[in-house]
Write a protein that holds these residues in place. Sequence first.
Motif, PDB file in Angstrom:
ATOM      1  N   CYS A   1       0.875  -1.358  -0.014  1.00 53.29           N
ATOM      2  CA  CYS A   1      -0.063  -0.009   0.017  1.00 53.29           C
ATOM      3  C   CYS A   1       0.680   1.307   0.078  1.00 53.29           C
ATOM      4  CB  CYS A   1      -0.832  -0.009   1.198  1.00 53.29           C
ATOM      5  SG  CYS A   1      -2.252  -1.406   1.047  1.00 53.29           S
ATOM      6  N   HIS A   2       1.967   1.139   0.415  1.00 54.28           N
ATOM      7  CA  HIS A   2       3.094   2.410   0.647  1.00 54.28           C
ATOM      8  C   HIS A   2       4.274   2.202  -0.203  1.00 54.28           C
ATOM      9  CE1 HIS A   2       0.507   3.881   3.989  1.00 54.28           C
ATOM     10  NE2 HIS A   2       0.549   2.768   4.470  1.00 54.28           N
ATOM     11  N   ILE A   3       4.678   3.550  -0.386  1.00 53.53           N
ATOM     12  CA  ILE A   3       6.117   3.437  -0.898  1.00 53.53           C
ATOM     13  C   ILE A   3       6.975   3.531   0.415  1.00 53.53           C
ATOM     14  CG2 ILE A   3       8.024   4.951  -1.919  1.00 53.53           C
ATOM     15  CD1 ILE A   3       5.763   5.633  -4.028  1.00 53.53           C
TER      16      ILE A   3
ATOM     17  N   VAL B   1      -1.538   2.685  -2.701  1.00 55.49           N
ATOM     18  CA  VAL B   1      -2.893   2.669  -2.143  1.00 55.49           C
ATOM     19  C   VAL B   1      -2.888   3.843  -1.137  1.00 55.49           C
ATOM     20  CG1 VAL B   1      -4.720   1.835  -1.181  1.00 55.49           C
ATOM     21  CG2 VAL B   1      -3.598   0.323  -2.964  1.00 55.49           C
ATOM     22  N   GLY B   2      -1.853   3.671  -0.191  1.00 55.32           N
ATOM     23  CA  GLY B   2      -1.647   4.777   0.872  1.00 55.32           C
ATOM     24  C   GLY B   2      -0.698   5.834   0.726  1.00 55.32           C
ATOM     25  N   PRO B   3      -0.377   6.730   1.372  1.00 58.24           N
ATOM     26  CA  PRO B   3       0.550   7.645   0.956  1.00 58.24           C
ATOM     27  C   PRO B   3       1.966   7.005   1.200  1.00 58.24           C
ATOM     28  CG  PRO B   3      -0.294   7.957   3.171  1.00 58.24           C
ATOM     29  CD  PRO B   3      -1.131   6.883   2.666  1.00 58.24           C
TER      30      PRO B   3
ATOM     31  N   TYR C   1       1.530  15.195  11.135  1.00 60.04           N
ATOM     32  CA  TYR C   1       0.747  14.253  11.532  1.00 60.04           C
ATOM     33  C   TYR C   1       0.643  12.845  11.117  1.00 60.04           C
ATOM     34  CZ  TYR C   1      -1.873  18.410  12.839  1.00 60.04           C
ATOM     35  OH  TYR C   1      -2.311  19.489  13.451  1.00 60.04           O
ATOM     36  N   VAL C   2       0.312  11.973  11.887  1.00 55.43           N
ATOM     37  CA  VAL C   2       0.120  10.508  11.487  1.00 55.43           C
ATOM     38  C   VAL C   2      -0.989  10.312  10.955  1.00 55.43           C
ATOM     39  CG1 VAL C   2       0.357   8.247  12.442  1.00 55.43           C
ATOM     40  CG2 VAL C   2       1.742   9.868  13.333  1.00 55.43           C
ATOM     41  N   ALA C   3      -1.387   9.815   9.559  1.00 61.21           N
ATOM     42  CA  ALA C   3      -2.377   9.796   9.032  1.00 61.21           C
ATOM     43  C   ALA C   3      -3.378  10.914   9.129  1.00 61.21           C
ATOM     44  CB  ALA C   3      -3.136   8.452   9.369  1.00 61.21           C
ATOM     45  N   GLY C   4      -3.035  12.172   9.540  1.00 66.65           N
ATOM     46  CA  GLY C   4      -3.775  13.276   9.401  1.00 66.65           C
ATOM     47  C   GLY C   4      -4.702  13.393  10.736  1.00 66.65           C
ATOM     48  N   VAL C   5      -4.355  12.404  11.435  1.00 68.79           N
ATOM     49  CA  VAL C   5      -5.424  12.358  12.787  1.00 68.79           C
ATOM     50  C   VAL C   5      -4.584  12.510  14.080  1.00 68.79           C
ATOM     51  CG1 VAL C   5      -7.193  11.236  11.671  1.00 68.79           C
ATOM     52  CG2 VAL C   5      -5.505   9.851  12.837  1.00 68.79           C
ATOM     53  N   LEU C   6      -3.253  12.068  14.029  1.00 72.84           N
ATOM     54  CA  LEU C   6      -2.682  12.270  15.281  1.00 72.84           C
ATOM     55  C   LEU C   6      -1.373  13.233  15.021  1.00 72.84           C
ATOM     56  CD1 LEU C   6      -2.632   8.552  16.371  1.00 72.84           C
ATOM     57  CD2 LEU C   6      -3.868  10.290  17.487  1.00 72.84           C
ATOM     58  N   PRO C   7      -0.792  13.630  15.920  1.00 70.15           N
ATOM     59  CA  PRO C   7       0.437  14.565  16.006  1.00 70.15           C
ATOM     60  C   PRO C   7       1.655  13.503  15.945  1.00 70.15           C
ATOM     61  CG  PRO C   7      -0.912  14.981  18.158  1.00 70.15           C
ATOM     62  CD  PRO C   7      -1.550  13.784  17.376  1.00 70.15           C
ATOM     63  N   ASN C   8       2.335  13.928  15.053  1.00 75.39           N
ATOM     64  CA  ASN C   8       3.661  12.669  14.768  1.00 75.39           C
ATOM     65  C   ASN C   8       4.400  12.637  15.831  1.00 75.39           C
ATOM     66  OD1 ASN C   8       5.655  11.175  13.655  1.00 75.39           O
ATOM     67  ND2 ASN C   8       5.971  12.361  11.959  1.00 75.39           N
ATOM     68  N   ARG C   9       4.295  12.114  16.882  1.00 73.76           N
ATOM     69  CA  ARG C   9       5.165  11.899  18.072  1.00 73.76           C
ATOM     70  C   ARG C   9       5.179  10.389  18.224  1.00 73.76           C
ATOM     71  NH1 ARG C   9       1.556  15.949  21.416  1.00 73.76           N
ATOM     72  NH2 ARG C   9       0.164  14.126  21.338  1.00 73.76           N
ATOM     73  N   PRO C  10       6.502   9.993  18.888  1.00 72.32           N
ATOM     74  CA  PRO C  10       6.693   8.532  18.852  1.00 72.32           C
ATOM     75  C   PRO C  10       5.437   7.748  19.485  1.00 72.32           C
ATOM     76  CG  PRO C  10       8.570   9.646  19.336  1.00 72.32           C
ATOM     77  CD  PRO C  10       7.492  10.660  19.291  1.00 72.32           C
ATOM     78  N   GLY C  11       4.933   8.070  20.597  1.00 70.66           N
ATOM     79  CA  GLY C  11       3.966   7.394  21.324  1.00 70.66           C
ATOM     80  C   GLY C  11       2.828   7.184  20.434  1.00 70.66           C
TER      81      GLY C  11
END
Length: 173
Positions: free
Chosen positions: A96-98, A109-111, A121-131
Motif C-alpha cells: 500500500c505504501h512506498i 494505495v496509501g501515502p 501528523y500521522v494519517a492526518g489524525v494524530l500528532p507525529n510523536r513517537p507514542g
Amino acid sequence: MSGEDRQKSPLAAIVSILVGIGLSVGVGFWALGTPGHDPVGNAILTARTAMSDSFDTLRSAPEDGHPDWEAASMVLHDADAERGASLIAQHGCGSCHIVPGVSRAHGTVGPSLAGFRDRAYVAGVLPNRPGDLVDWLMRPSVHSPDTAMPDLGLTESEGRDMAAYLYTLRQDR
C-alpha cells in the motif's frame, strides 16, 4: 549551648550513625559479592549505558553547536529500526505504501512514507510523536474508524521497531 542546640545534637548524631551503618552495609554487600561479579559496577555501567543512549542524539548537535531537540524528541528507546524495516516488509506495508529502503515497497494505495519523520501528523489524525505513531501502528482503526489501514495485530515492541524505522525517513533538504 542553648536548649535548642542540645535537642538538635542527638538527632544529628542518630542520623549520622544511621547513614554510617547504611554505607557500611552497602559496602559489605558489595565486598562480599562473588569474585568476578560486581553488582555495583554493573549497576553503574547499566546506568551509564542508558544515559549514553539517551544523549546520543544530543551529542550529534548541528553545526551551530546547539542540541537538536527535535531529533531528541523522535528517539524511541529500546527500539530497533533495522528490525522495524524487516517487520514493515514482513507485514506487507509496501503493498500500500512506498517505503524507502524496504524492498518491494512501491504501493500507491496509501501515502508514500518517504520523509515521514518530518511530517506534522500521522494519517492526518494524530500528532507525529513517537507514542502516537506506535499507537497508530498497533490500532489504526481506534483512531480513525474509516481508515483503509488494517489492524495488523502488532505487539508494542513491533510497533516501536517499525516507528523507529519510519523516523529514519527524512525529507531531502
